[in-house]
Motif scaffolding. Structure first.
Motif, short mmCIF file in Angstrom:
data_model
loop_
_atom_site.label_atom_id
_atom_site.label_comp_id
_atom_site.label_asym_id
_atom_site.label_seq_id
_atom_site.Cartn_x
_atom_site.Cartn_y
_atom_site.Cartn_z
N LYS A 203 12.94 -4.70 5.32
CA LYS A 203 11.49 -4.75 5.33
C LYS A 203 11.00 -5.26 3.97
O LYS A 203 11.55 -4.89 2.93
CB LYS A 203 10.89 -3.37 5.64
CG LYS A 203 11.01 -2.96 7.09
CD LYS A 203 10.27 -3.93 7.98
CE LYS A 203 10.54 -3.68 9.45
NZ LYS A 203 9.86 -4.69 10.30
N GLY A 204 9.94 -6.05 4.03
CA GLY A 204 9.39 -6.64 2.81
C GLY A 204 9.81 -8.09 2.69
O GLY A 204 11.00 -8.38 2.55
N ARG A 205 8.82 -9.00 2.74
CA ARG A 205 9.17 -10.42 2.68
C ARG A 205 9.81 -10.79 1.36
O ARG A 205 10.69 -11.65 1.31
CB ARG A 205 7.91 -11.25 2.90
CG ARG A 205 7.31 -11.14 4.29
CD ARG A 205 6.21 -12.17 4.49
NE ARG A 205 5.14 -12.00 3.53
CZ ARG A 205 4.07 -11.23 3.71
NH1 ARG A 205 3.95 -10.54 4.84
NH2 ARG A 205 3.14 -11.14 2.80
N ILE A 235 5.57 -3.80 10.87
CA ILE A 235 5.34 -3.83 9.43
C ILE A 235 5.72 -5.20 8.89
O ILE A 235 6.86 -5.64 9.03
CB ILE A 235 6.16 -2.72 8.72
CG1 ILE A 235 5.71 -1.34 9.22
CG2 ILE A 235 6.00 -2.82 7.22
CD1 ILE A 235 6.51 -0.20 8.63
N ASP A 236 4.77 -5.87 8.27
CA ASP A 236 5.01 -7.18 7.68
C ASP A 236 4.22 -7.25 6.38
O ASP A 236 3.08 -7.73 6.34
CB ASP A 236 4.59 -8.30 8.64
CG ASP A 236 4.92 -9.68 8.08
OD1 ASP A 236 5.75 -9.76 7.16
OD2 ASP A 236 4.32 -10.66 8.56
N MET A 237 4.80 -6.74 5.31
CA MET A 237 4.17 -6.75 4.00
C MET A 237 5.09 -7.43 2.99
O MET A 237 6.27 -7.67 3.28
CB MET A 237 3.82 -5.33 3.56
CG MET A 237 5.00 -4.39 3.45
SD MET A 237 4.53 -2.74 2.89
CE MET A 237 3.52 -2.16 4.25
N ASP A 238 4.56 -7.73 1.81
CA ASP A 238 5.35 -8.47 0.84
C ASP A 238 6.44 -7.62 0.21
O ASP A 238 7.48 -8.15 -0.19
CB ASP A 238 4.44 -9.04 -0.25
CG ASP A 238 3.63 -7.96 -0.94
OD1 ASP A 238 3.64 -6.81 -0.45
OD2 ASP A 238 2.97 -8.25 -1.95
N VAL A 240 8.38 -3.43 0.06
CA VAL A 240 8.51 -2.00 0.37
C VAL A 240 9.28 -1.37 -0.79
O VAL A 240 10.49 -1.53 -0.91
CB VAL A 240 9.25 -1.77 1.70
CG1 VAL A 240 9.46 -0.28 1.94
CG2 VAL A 240 8.46 -2.38 2.86
N TYR A 245 5.39 3.68 1.55
CA TYR A 245 4.89 2.45 2.14
C TYR A 245 5.03 2.50 3.66
O TYR A 245 4.15 2.03 4.39
CB TYR A 245 5.67 1.25 1.61
CG TYR A 245 5.34 0.88 0.18
CD1 TYR A 245 4.78 -0.36 -0.12
CD2 TYR A 245 5.60 1.73 -0.87
CE1 TYR A 245 4.49 -0.72 -1.42
CE2 TYR A 245 5.32 1.39 -2.18
CZ TYR A 245 4.76 0.17 -2.45
OH TYR A 245 4.48 -0.18 -3.75
N THR A 249 2.09 3.65 7.34
CA THR A 249 1.91 2.63 8.38
C THR A 249 2.42 3.06 9.75
O THR A 249 2.08 2.41 10.74
CB THR A 249 2.62 1.33 7.96
OG1 THR A 249 3.98 1.62 7.64
CG2 THR A 249 1.95 0.72 6.74
#
Length: 531
Positions: A203-205, A235-238, A240, A245, A249
């Motif tokens: 997770k986390g781009r 979950i699509d955030m920059d 984690v 975090y 969500t």
């Protein structure tokens, strides 16, 4: 990317300006990146372009005795460099003399030319870049598009120590750390079962943080597992950077002050939760593990309850429930009684309270608000300042400010006692977030008490109860097994039944309710040799 591709074609053709196609042109695929051919130089140039301005990326090129050029790419400080030098580079240079017409990867794996066991073959450049950033060593060999990644990470981590926020007297002293692999090892050492599963996702781009779902397959509800995976998939955030975090969500009601996900830093607590049918969420880089689902009675339980004898554990649990209620309502009851219902106080005590409040110019509500805010400020200051002086500041501050406030006539001595007892009661709550929720709800109940007396306190408690009844944690009622009432689960709520009586798991958490089949106390019915 056209300019990069043009630059790569020029380098492959010898650096000239001719557009002549090289003899062995690299293959191009959208999934593997612009370069995925066999040329070592082209792949290294592409990686250097992708990872440019990264001074900690090491590109080490060398030639083995068979004449083939190789390169090793890794992040400085994140792998064991001695292992890399001794078991990869030197082994290749030493053993490759035996390589004749044999395929090099067959030679490395089947003939065991390398002593590093955790290796994987990949052939996509994007996978290669991600392997390097995941603390792996990447081996590229000229003339072969396949690449080897070695898991030999050796970055600095904190040692396993005692849990600072969940200390016990008789229980385990181990606590989770920031290393995900070591955390999983501590769980695997406790649950040695083939049904213990630990699937991983990222997770986390930008951070690409590893997130592991830990559960016992034959105990956990399949629908619960699917629901957690469904929520995590959105979950699509920059980045984690911690378990919080994810917590905010995926919880059911993010606007509720009450925590709907339990967190802990103790492996034994997580292991016990997994054996009940719950699921743990481990995040790389944090020692805090999330447990879902959770109920309010679970948040009022401590690991110490299950290591002490059940008689003592029940007594402590009763004290805990009483002071949890006191931490929420004690200042409100004082305000309501002194303002609206003085007849409830014994005459001699009423005279004492009235005398102490005679010189106080503020009503009871403002008096309580001022002391509560001062206590909250002292509590927060003791957490933020260095530990060497934190305890002294909190104790001295409470004594000096309380005494000075009484002598100055700002607050009464009775209010100082009430606020002190309330603060002590809030420290008894095992879960910090639950204690924080009760501390926040204390203020609106104080306002209701100043407006309507005990009737306002009762209305406030009813509103809180209605909210708790409607609250869910991954489909499980928050007040279960109290509301709705599940009588077979009450053995571990207000009371903690002895272990030889807890034969079943909680009904709301698992379909496999059988915890133990035989009566552990059956030996009492048999006549032993010692009698």
């Amino acid at each position: 990317m056209p300019f990069i591709r043009k630059l790569q074609r020029r380098k492959l053709s010898g650096g000239g300006t001719s557009r002549k196609t090289p003899a062995n042109p690299p293959s191009h695929t959208d999934s593997s990146g612009p370069v995925s051919g066999e040329s070592l130089s082209a792949r290294l140039n592409w990686m250097k372009q992708e990872l440019k301005d990264s001074s900690d990326i090491i590109y080490r090129e060398f030639t083995i005795s068979s004449g083939q050029r190789c390169a090793l790419v890794y992040v400085r400080g994140m792998i064991a460099q001695e292992t890399t030098q001794q078991f990869i580079v030197r082994s290749l240079q030493r053993e490759s003399a035996q390589l004749e017409e044999k395929d090099i990867y067959q030679f490395l794996f089947e003939d065991k030319a390398l002593s590093v066991s955790q290796a994987e073959v990949i052939d996509e450049m994007n996978q290669a870049v991600q392997a390097v950033l995941n603390a792996g060593a990447l081996l590229l060999i000229d003339g072969d598009k396949r690449m080897l990644t070695f898991s030999i990470s050796a970055y600095p981590t904190r040692g396993i120590d005692e849990a600072p926020n969940e200390s016990v007297i008789r229980g385990s002293r181990e606590a989770f750390i920031e290393d995900l692999e070591k955390n999983l090892t501590m769980l695997r050492r406790r649950i040695k079962s083939k049904h213990f599963k630990t699937p991983s996702i990222n997770k986390g781009r930008e951070t690409r943080t590893s997130v592991v779902l830990a559960y016992v397959e034959n105990v956990c509800k399949p629908e619960l597992l699917e629901e957690i995976k469904r929520r995590l998939s959105h979950i699509d955030m920059d980045g984690v950077l911690g378990s919080a975090y994810l917590e905010e969500t995926i919880e059911d009601n993010p606007y509720s002050p009450f925590p709907q996900i339990q967190y802990t830093e103790r492996p034994d607590v997580v292991s016990a939760a997994l054996l009940e049918g719950r699921i743990a969420i481990l995040v790389d880089g944090t020692p805090i593990v999330l447990l879902v689902p959770v109920t309010l009675p679970m948040l009022l339980q401590s690991a110490e309850d299950y290591y002490q004898r059940y008689i003592a554990a029940n007594w402590i649990r009763w004290i805990r429930y009483f002071f949890v209620l006191a931490s929420l309502t004690l200042p409100s009851i004082y305000i309501a009684v002194t303002t609206f219902h003085p007849e409830m106080i014994p005459a001699q005590l009423l005279i004492t309270v009235a005398a102490s409040r005679e010189i106080v110019p503020f009503p009871a509500l403002w008096e309580a608000f001022a002391m509560e805010l001062a206590f909250e400020a002292l509590r927060e200051a003791s957490i933020r300042i260095p530990k060497s002086i934190g305890q002294a500041v909190s104790i001295i501050g409470a004594l000096i400010i309380g005494t000075a406030a009484v002598q100055a006539g700002i607050v009464s001595a009775a209010m100082v006692i009430i606020v002190s007892l309330t603060g002590i009661a809030s420290f008894i709550i095992p879960h910090f977030d639950l204690g924080l929720a009760l501390r926040l709800l204390r203020f609106p109940i104080m306002i209701l008490a100043s407006m309507f007396g005990l009737y306002g306190v009762t209305c406030g408690m009813i509103l809180i109860y209605i909210h708790l009844v409607n609250l869910r944690s991954f489909g499980v009622p928050y007040l279960s097994p109290i509301a709705p009432l599940v009588t077979e689960d009450l053995g571990d709520t207000f009371l903690r039944a002895p272990w030889w009586k807890m034969n079943k798991r909680p009904v709301q958490l698992t379909n496999n309710q059988v915890r133990q089949t035989d009566d552990p106390r059956a030996w009492v019915k048999e006549k032993g040799d010692l009698e």
